[in-house]
Design a protein around this motif. Structure first.
Motif, PDB file in Angstrom:
ATOM      1  N   ASP A 137      69.498  63.888  69.413  1.00 18.26           N
ATOM      2  CA  ASP A 137      69.004  65.181  68.969  1.00 18.26           C
ATOM      3  C   ASP A 137      69.951  66.276  69.446  1.00 18.26           C
ATOM      4  OD1 ASP A 137      67.513  67.385  68.314  1.00 18.26           O
ATOM      5  OD2 ASP A 137      65.641  66.577  69.059  1.00 18.26           O
ATOM      6  N   ASP A 138      70.629  66.933  68.520  1.00 18.81           N
ATOM      7  CA  ASP A 138      71.552  68.029  68.875  1.00 18.81           C
ATOM      8  C   ASP A 138      72.857  67.533  69.488  1.00 18.81           C
ATOM      9  OD1 ASP A 138      69.483  69.638  68.077  1.00 18.81           O
ATOM     10  OD2 ASP A 138      69.211  70.671  69.984  1.00 18.81           O
ATOM     11  N   CYS A 158      66.107  70.384  63.346  1.00 17.55           N
ATOM     12  CA  CYS A 158      65.583  69.049  63.649  1.00 17.55           C
ATOM     13  C   CYS A 158      64.702  68.386  62.570  1.00 17.55           C
ATOM     14  CB  CYS A 158      64.804  69.170  64.942  1.00 17.55           C
ATOM     15  SG  CYS A 158      64.210  67.643  65.582  1.00 17.55           S
ATOM     16  N   HIS A 174      68.777  67.404  73.656  1.00 16.35           N
ATOM     17  CA  HIS A 174      68.096  68.641  73.236  1.00 16.35           C
ATOM     18  C   HIS A 174      67.797  69.544  74.434  1.00 16.35           C
ATOM     19  CE1 HIS A 174      64.907  71.194  71.548  1.00 16.35           C
ATOM     20  NE2 HIS A 174      65.460  70.928  70.375  1.00 16.35           N
ATOM     21  N   GLN A 189      71.666  66.991  63.735  1.00 14.18           N
ATOM     22  CA  GLN A 189      72.620  68.024  63.304  1.00 14.18           C
ATOM     23  C   GLN A 189      73.666  68.176  64.385  1.00 14.18           C
ATOM     24  OE1 GLN A 189      69.066  69.685  65.040  1.00 14.18           O
ATOM     25  NE2 GLN A 189      71.129  70.173  65.721  1.00 14.18           N
ATOM     26  N   LYS A 249      72.212  75.828  66.825  1.00 17.92           N
ATOM     27  CA  LYS A 249      72.736  75.281  65.552  1.00 17.92           C
ATOM     28  C   LYS A 249      72.340  76.173  64.376  1.00 17.92           C
ATOM     29  CE  LYS A 249      68.666  73.177  66.759  1.00 17.92           C
ATOM     30  NZ  LYS A 249      68.190  72.572  67.994  1.00 17.92           N
TER      31      LYS A 249
HETATM   32 CA    CA Z   1      67.901  68.760  66.731  1.00 19.19          CA
END
Ligand code: CA
Ligand code: SGN
Length: 536
Positions: free
Chosen positions: A39-40, A79, A199, A361, A373
């Protein structure tokens, strides 16, 4: 005659047995899919892309033995919309999940449902972030919402449970346990192994926290960007490390330290509960003992040095704190990806398993002074993508075509011989994976971001991106356009939309963009519908 009849029957019998055996073998040979998503996770923090910041030897193994996509991107850089696009194979204006706020529409068909129907064993462990449970998975344990780094709660098929430990290790344990104990060797599997890390708020494991707090990282060239030569959106976005990154929540400065120091500049309004309710305060006694000396030393150094620092030095200090924690989180993801890859090796599952590594992403690691983001600009628009598929994908290859998270569902369905619903909007990546570039026709992709007004205040925009240009339309609060020459200005420091030298490009790309809006069934009516939805 009778003799002949018997012979015919025998031949027919042998033929039917052999065709039956063929079929079982074919079913047995359908590939497994191990879909790994963090995530991220910025591609700048994967050494297969760029080793300046961090070595990720395990994630790199997937590219060493497979394909690295250097132009992979998302359709809406946030997300839950990204996850919805991945699962449905549709843009977010079609599947309805335009932002993190509204729940996912569970009547939408997701690709795991098709795998389950086709006889695959399916499972999901980690972060989903949909506000409801996944469909099409036989087993799941998911984090509620964003989930927690330390001692996380999980939603399971049989109710909620809390597991003591560090989230990245736990999600891996759950995944390996399932493969070990629940996997049916007679069936292929689809495993969705979905990390919460890295994250925000970035909490590494105690060991990585200690290790990374000692490190210093190179700064990006654009850390002190002043957002000149671009429109309002870049100027008003609330994601600057100096101005918007929170002392307690992000940099691990105790609220008491700030209070003791009195006036701390810049004065960023912060909800104290962020820290109090955050991961650190979820630690038990023995965990706290591991984190405390590092938190103490960060606070001591802050108290001593902050009042005498210039604005630039403060920005640099916050950037280093950010990188130490963010990259510390990723280092654990990399170790755990190594555990999973080792498990596949030890259990003879390498040959027939497609391994995918991606993120929901990209992310800013100080480029343009930013974190977070959402923008169509490079660091958030692009996402890492590494795919290993022995015997089908040549080892150590790269692909620079414009591929999107929109394409994953169709790729997996085709790879596994499952019918692709005609309303999915992506393209299967199989020709690219097999090195048949001539069969790939796409030269530009469509992007649309919605979540505004909201956290980080990134204005709504949509656009078209090719390898050469990026044309963006900001249409909410203010109506204006930007154009970037990706080859001449890869850091996207100057919009050339009003430069007469680019008037032909603007004209051409406006037409192309309009065509993409028609192709993907996006429209002004839909834009308005989603604006009205916010105003309700
Ligand atoms: Ca994310
Ligand atoms: C949280 C973060 C934001 C982040 C969103 C969306 N704030 O709200 O910084 O942009 O998630 O992230 S925090 O205070 O909770 O850390 S996403 O990956 O889920 O889209």
């Amino acid at each position: 005659m009778n003799k002949n009849k018997n012979l015919l029957l025998i031949i027919f019998f042998i033929f039917s047995i052999s065709s039956c055996a063929d079929k079982t073998e074919r079913i047995g040979q359908r590939p497994n899919i191990l879909f790994i998503m963090s995530d991220d996770h910025a591609y700048q923090a994967i050494s297969a892309y760029d080793s300046t910041l961090l070595k990720t030897p395990n994630i790199d193994r997937i590219a060493d033995e497979g394909m690295l996509f250097t132009n992979a991107c998302v359709t809406n850089s946030i997300c839950a919309p990204s996850r919805a696009t991945i699962l449905t194979g549709k843009h977010t204006h079609i599947n309805g999940k335009i932002d993190n706020l509204s729940p996912f529409d569970t009547t939408q068909l997701t690709f795991p449902q098709l795998f389950q129907k086709a006889g695959y064993q399916t499972a999901m462990f980690g972060k989903l972030h949909f506000g409801n449970n996944p469909k099409g998975v036989d087993d799941f344990m998911i984090l509620p919402g964003q989930g927690r780094y330390i001692n996380p709660k999980f939603i399971t098929v049989d109710g909620d449970t809390t597991i003591i430990g560090y989230v990245t290790d736990i999600i891996t344990d759950l995944t390996i346990n399932w493969l070990d104990e629940k996997r049916d060797p007679e069936k292929p599997f689809l495993m969705m192994y979905l990390h919460k890390a890295p994250h925000r708020p970035w909490w590494p494991s105690p060991e990585k926290f200690k290790e990374f707090a000692q490190k210093e990282f190179p700064e990006p060239e654009t850390l002190f960007d002043d957002y000149e030569n671009r429109g309002t959106a870049a100027k008003i976005a609330e994601m600057n490390i100096f101005t918007h990154m929170l002392y307690s929540h992000d940099s691990k400065i105790r609220p008491e330290t700030i209070e003791e120091m009195g006036n701390v500049e810049p004065n960023i309004p912060e909800n104290e509960n962020y820290f109090k309710n955050g991961s650190y305060y979820r630690t038990n006694k023995s965990q706290r003992e591991l984190y405390k000396p590092v938190v103490d030393s960060i606070n001591d150094s802050f108290k001593k040095n902050w009042p005498n620092m210039t604005k630039e030095e403060k920005m640099r200090w916050k950037y280093q704190r950010y990188m130490q924690d963010y990259l510390g989180c990723i280092s654990s993801v990399d170790d755990n990806v190594g555990r999973i890859l080792d498990y596949l090796e030890e259990n003879n599952l390498v040959e027939n398993t497609i391994v995918v590594y991606t993120s929901d992403q990209g992310f800013y690691l100080g480029e343009h002074g930013w974190f977070d983001k959402r923008f169509i600009y490079n660091e958030s628009f692009k996402t890492p993508l590494l795919i290993r598929w022995p015997n089908e994908v040549k080892a150590n290859t790269t692909c620079d075509e414009m591929v999107q998270n929109l394409d994953f569902a169709q790729t997996f369905l085709e790879a596994c011989g499952i019918n692709i619903p005609s309303d999915m909007q992506g393209e299967s990546l199989i020709p690219l994976l097999k090195g048949q570039k001539d069969k790939w026709k796409r030269d530009a992709v469509y992007y649309h971001y919605y979540e505004y007004p909201a956290e980080h205040m990134v204005m709504r925009h949509y656009g078209i991106v090719s390898k050469d240009y990026k044309l963006i339309h900001f249409y909410y609060d203010e109506d204006y356009w930007e154009l970037y020459d990706r080859k001449k200005d890869p850091q996207e420091m100057k919009s050339v939309y009003s430069d007469p030298a680019y008037s032909k490009v603007v004209k051409e790309y406006k037409i192309k963009l309009a065509e993409l809006r028609v192709k993907y069934k996006d429209s002004e009516e839909l834009d308005q519908k989603f604006i009205d939805q916010y105003k309700k």
